[in-house]
Design a protein around this motif. Structure first.
Motif, PDB file in Angstrom:
ATOM      1  N   THR A   9      -2.388   2.492  10.671  1.00 34.48           N
ATOM      2  CA  THR A   9      -3.100   1.281  11.124  1.00 34.48           C
ATOM      3  C   THR A   9      -2.233   0.516  12.121  1.00 34.48           C
ATOM      4  O   THR A   9      -0.991   0.681  12.133  1.00 34.48           O
ATOM      5  CB  THR A   9      -3.510   0.313   9.983  1.00 34.48           C
ATOM      6  OG1 THR A   9      -2.406  -0.538   9.648  1.00 34.48           O
ATOM      7  CG2 THR A   9      -4.058   1.005   8.779  1.00 34.48           C
TER       8      THR A   9
ATOM      9  N   TYR B  70      -8.162   2.190   5.753  1.00 30.94           N
ATOM     10  CA  TYR B  70      -7.503   0.886   5.585  1.00 30.94           C
ATOM     11  C   TYR B  70      -8.205  -0.249   6.325  1.00 30.94           C
ATOM     12  O   TYR B  70      -8.167  -1.388   5.871  1.00 30.94           O
ATOM     13  CB  TYR B  70      -6.047   0.967   6.050  1.00 30.94           C
ATOM     14  CG  TYR B  70      -5.180   1.809   5.145  1.00 30.94           C
ATOM     15  CD1 TYR B  70      -4.812   1.337   3.884  1.00 30.94           C
ATOM     16  CD2 TYR B  70      -4.727   3.053   5.541  1.00 30.94           C
ATOM     17  CE1 TYR B  70      -4.013   2.091   3.045  1.00 30.94           C
ATOM     18  CE2 TYR B  70      -3.925   3.819   4.709  1.00 30.94           C
ATOM     19  CZ  TYR B  70      -3.565   3.335   3.466  1.00 30.94           C
ATOM     20  OH  TYR B  70      -2.780   4.072   2.639  1.00 30.94           O
TER      21      TYR B  70
ATOM     22  N   GLY C  26     -10.865  -1.039   3.937  1.00 28.64           N
ATOM     23  CA  GLY C  26      -9.980  -1.338   2.817  1.00 28.64           C
ATOM     24  C   GLY C  26     -10.633  -1.452   1.455  1.00 28.64           C
ATOM     25  O   GLY C  26      -9.940  -1.517   0.448  1.00 28.64           O
TER      26      GLY C  26
ATOM     27  N   ARG D 143      -2.737  -6.477   3.054  1.00 32.23           N
ATOM     28  CA  ARG D 143      -2.975  -5.274   2.249  1.00 32.23           C
ATOM     29  C   ARG D 143      -1.977  -4.174   2.584  1.00 32.23           C
ATOM     30  O   ARG D 143      -1.448  -3.494   1.702  1.00 32.23           O
ATOM     31  CB  ARG D 143      -4.415  -4.770   2.463  1.00 32.23           C
ATOM     32  CG  ARG D 143      -5.464  -5.641   1.780  1.00 32.23           C
ATOM     33  CD  ARG D 143      -6.851  -5.021   1.836  1.00 32.23           C
ATOM     34  NE  ARG D 143      -7.485  -5.126   3.143  1.00 32.23           N
ATOM     35  CZ  ARG D 143      -7.636  -4.135   4.007  1.00 32.23           C
ATOM     36  NH1 ARG D 143      -7.228  -2.909   3.701  1.00 32.23           N
ATOM     37  NH2 ARG D 143      -8.225  -4.333   5.164  1.00 32.23           N
ATOM     38  N   MET D 144      -1.703  -3.976   3.891  1.00 25.66           N
ATOM     39  CA  MET D 144      -0.780  -2.896   4.269  1.00 25.66           C
ATOM     40  C   MET D 144       0.617  -3.132   3.692  1.00 25.66           C
ATOM     41  O   MET D 144       1.290  -2.191   3.272  1.00 25.66           O
ATOM     42  CB  MET D 144      -0.702  -2.736   5.796  1.00 25.66           C
ATOM     43  CG  MET D 144      -1.949  -2.182   6.446  1.00 25.66           C
ATOM     44  SD  MET D 144      -2.679  -0.745   5.645  1.00 25.66           S
ATOM     45  CE  MET D 144      -1.445   0.515   5.928  1.00 25.66           C
TER      46      MET D 144
ATOM     47  N   HIS E 256       0.288  -2.160   0.029  1.00 32.91           N
ATOM     48  CA  HIS E 256       0.159  -0.697  -0.113  1.00 32.91           C
ATOM     49  C   HIS E 256       1.532  -0.034   0.070  1.00 32.91           C
ATOM     50  O   HIS E 256       1.916   0.850  -0.696  1.00 32.91           O
ATOM     51  CB  HIS E 256      -0.793  -0.136   0.952  1.00 32.91           C
ATOM     52  CG  HIS E 256      -2.255  -0.330   0.681  1.00 32.91           C
ATOM     53  ND1 HIS E 256      -2.887   0.204  -0.417  1.00 32.91           N
ATOM     54  CD2 HIS E 256      -3.218  -0.991   1.364  1.00 32.91           C
ATOM     55  CE1 HIS E 256      -4.181  -0.115  -0.384  1.00 32.91           C
ATOM     56  NE2 HIS E 256      -4.404  -0.856   0.678  1.00 32.91           N
TER      57      HIS E 256
ATOM     58  N   GLY F 295      -6.978   4.550   1.435  1.00 33.83           N
ATOM     59  CA  GLY F 295      -6.878   3.224   2.042  1.00 33.83           C
ATOM     60  C   GLY F 295      -7.673   2.154   1.320  1.00 33.83           C
ATOM     61  O   GLY F 295      -7.788   1.037   1.820  1.00 33.83           O
TER      62      GLY F 295
END
Ligand SMILES: Cc1ncc(COP(=O)(O)O)c(C=O)c1O
Length: 392
Positions: A182, A203, A206, A255-256, A259, A331
């Motif tokens: 991403t 992602y 998501g 979020r990334m 993760h 994702g």
């Protein structure tokens, strides 16, 4: 220029002109009234900008395109109904019979299928350069170099700066599938890559509730994708799905980060476990692509693969998981686990699977946003049922 988290929230969106609605409305309409004979003629002649028909352009979809383009640092984006629709439109509109596409794999099984089953049937040559120098693989007909990094499913890393430099020097279009990283973790356009493709299903959305795709890059290069890719091939994103993507992408940077943090902890846990033969995660220092990943990624992403040595071990492990759902895709906020050999890569030639490391013992994990401690407990109890791997 605004920073990434600010762009994720604001880019592409502005209060609705008609109502002031702060959140971009779902323009769930197939067609748009011209408001008069002469305007219709001007719109079709391209003399005036405006919406005509949702297969070509729609305000909700345009907002998604603008947000993604801003995050990738690109001039524009074109949205599609799926990642595969985006990749198919890209290849079929930019290449012609007699041209050649050279790729660095492994590739997502669907992309590999598209290249070998369909693209070749249209007279476009497909060459695998995964394990040899690009200079040897390209020829006079090479028009596109296509790379996926981190690659599905073994997290192989390719050097985007190198690929871009090589392609630029020869006037070849370079394309990077940025689905796994991403724009939060890697911005291929800034590294010199010409075009970025996405499965926005992953992602960018998501939340596991959308199937979508996109291509990002300079406006001029994307023209054929809108004109032919959407107008003629017709794999258009629905306004409702564009709305869900806009909503999902507001939290993409947060979020990334979560993760990547969870995946790093999972990878470190798996690496120490005696039932695990090998762990593939670009954040581990012994991953062959670690140094390149450290240069071109801001963090190492949410995908981890592990080899348990045999299909029997993989089956025992997967059937023992309770928090990780056995499902394709990745994702999502939910953690997912797949066995590529028997599912996504089932139809890929055995020799190719072996070469790419898609072995019977390989399991791919998409680390979700649950508490990493709970995920590790789930992995530990599932691994307890697995026969011990033979080291090496
Ligand atoms: C790296 C990658 N590219 C492209 C695709 C295809 O995208 P979609 O499933 O949205 O068509 C996938 C799907 O898993 C993928 O993992």
């Amino acid at each position: 220029m605004a920073r990434l988290r600010t762009l994720a929230v604001h880019a592409g969106q502005h209060p609705d002109e008609a109502t002031g609605a702060l959140t971009t409305p779902i323009y769930q309409t197939s067609t748009f009234a011209y408001g008069g004979f002469d305007r219709g003629r001007r719109l079709f002649a391209g003399e005036e900008e405006g919406y005509v028909y949702t297969r070509v352009q729609n305000p909700t979809t345009r907002a998604f395109e603008a947000k993604l383009a801003a995050l990738e640092g690109g001039e524009a984006a074109v949205a599609f109904a799926s990642g595969m629709a985006a990749i198919a439109a890209l290849v079929l509109t930019l290449l012609r019979p007699g041209d050649e596409i050279v790729y660095l794999g492994p590739l997502y099984g669907g992309t590999e299928g598209l290249f070998y089953d369909l693209v070749r049937a249209y007279g476009i040559a497909v060459t695998d350069a995964t394990d040899r120098p690009l200079a040897e693989a390209v020829g006079p007909a090479t028009r596109m170099i296509y790379v996926e990094t981190p690659a599905n499913p073994t997290l192989r890393i390719h050097d985007l700066r190198e690929v871009a430099r090589f392609a630029r020097a020869r006037g070849i279009v370079s394309v990077a599938d940025n689905t796994f990283a991403t724009p939060v973790l890697t911005r291929p356009l800034a590294l010199g890559i010409d075009l970025v493709v996405h499965s926005a299903t992953k992602y960018l959305s998501g939340h596991g509730d959308v199937v979508a795709g996109a291509v990002v890059g300079p406006r001029e290069r994307l023209e054929p994708l809108r004109a032919e890719g959407l107008r003629h091939l017709g794999g258009v994103l629905s306004p409702f799905d564009a709305f869900l993507l806009l909503r999902g992408m507001k939290t993409l940077p947060l979020r990334m980060a979560a993760h990547a943090e969870g995946a790093m902890r999972v990878a470190r846990f798996l690496k120490e476990h005696p039932a695990v033969r090998r762990v593939f995660y670009p954040g581990l220092e012994d991953h062959p692509g670690h140094a390149i990943a450290a240069r071109q990624m801001d963090a190492f992403g949410g995908m981890v693969a592990l080899d348990l040595g045999s299909e029997a071990a993989a089956r025992a492990f997967l059937d023992g998981l309770t928090l990780f759902a056995q499902a394709v895709s990745l994702g999502d906020v939910d953690s997912l686990a797949t066995h590529p050999y028997s599912t996504t890569h089932q139809l890929v030639d055995e020799a190719v699977r072996r070469r790419q490391g898609v072995t019977p013992g390989l399991v791919r994990l998409s680390v979700g946003l649950e508490d990493p401690e709970d995920l590790i407990e789930d992995l530990a109890q599932a691994l307890a049922n697995v026969p011990r791997a033979v080291a090496g």
